[in-house]
Design an enzyme around this catalytic site. Sequence first.
Site, PDB file in Angstrom:
ATOM      1  CG  PHE A  76      10.556  62.520  20.335  1.00 12.24           C
ATOM      2  CD1 PHE A  76      10.538  62.932  19.006  1.00 12.24           C
ATOM      3  CD2 PHE A  76       9.904  61.350  20.668  1.00 12.24           C
ATOM      4  CE1 PHE A  76       9.866  62.208  18.046  1.00 12.24           C
ATOM      5  CE2 PHE A  76       9.230  60.615  19.709  1.00 12.24           C
ATOM      6  CZ  PHE A  76       9.211  61.044  18.400  1.00 12.24           C
ATOM      7  CD  GLU A 104      18.856  58.015  14.635  1.00 16.77           C
ATOM      8  OE1 GLU A 104      18.747  57.142  15.517  1.00 16.77           O
ATOM      9  OE2 GLU A 104      18.086  58.988  14.558  1.00 16.77           O
TER      10      GLU A 104
END
Length: 194
Positions: free
Chosen positions: A21, A91
Site C-alpha cells: 500500500f 511484484e
Amino acid sequence: MFLEQNRDPRGSIEVICGSMFSGKTEELIRRLKRARIAKQKVEIFKPAMDVRYHEARVVSHDENAIVSTPVASASEILFYAGNAEIVGIDEAQFFDDELVPVCNKLAAMGVRVIVAGLDMDYLGKPFGPMPALLASAEYVTKVHAVCMKCGNLAHYSHRIIESDKLVVLGETESYEPLCRICYQEIINVEQNIM
C-alpha cells in the site's frame, strides 16, 4: 524472440521498493506510461501466480492498470522482452533468484529495467531477490505507506490473518502497513501470546 546483443550500452536498473500500500505499482505504471508517451518500446512482466486483480494486467491498489505478460520464471523475461527499450517488472519479490542475473543482462544490453517489489516480507526480513536487486541497481526509490495505527510513515507489511506461509496473496483483508514502532509493539504482543 531473443534480445539483440549489439545494443546501445545505456542500460540501467531502477528499483521501486517499500511496504504494501505504498504506491510501488502505481509508480511503476507511471514510469512505464511516460515511456510509452515518448514512443519507447516497453514490455511489462509480472509473476503468473499473481492473479489478485487481473491475469494479464499489472494493477495498482487504486485500480490503475497496464497490460503485462505473466511469466512463471524470471528466465522467461529474456525470451519475451524482444527488442524492448524498457522492461518493467512488478511484484519482483515473488520471482526466483534468477531475476537478478536477468535484470543485469538486460541492463548490460542497453535496456532500462524498472522493477517494483516488496523489500521486506511480513516478518520484516529481506524478501526474495529484492536485496540483491537493490545492491545491483543504479537507482532506488523507497516509497512509504501510512501507518494504520498512528498515521506516521509506514514501511512494514503486517499480516493480519493467520498463516505461516511466506507468500499469501492478499489485500487490506490480509495486510496492514505499519511504522517501525507500531509494528514492533504488535510483534512483541504476538510473541508474548505464543
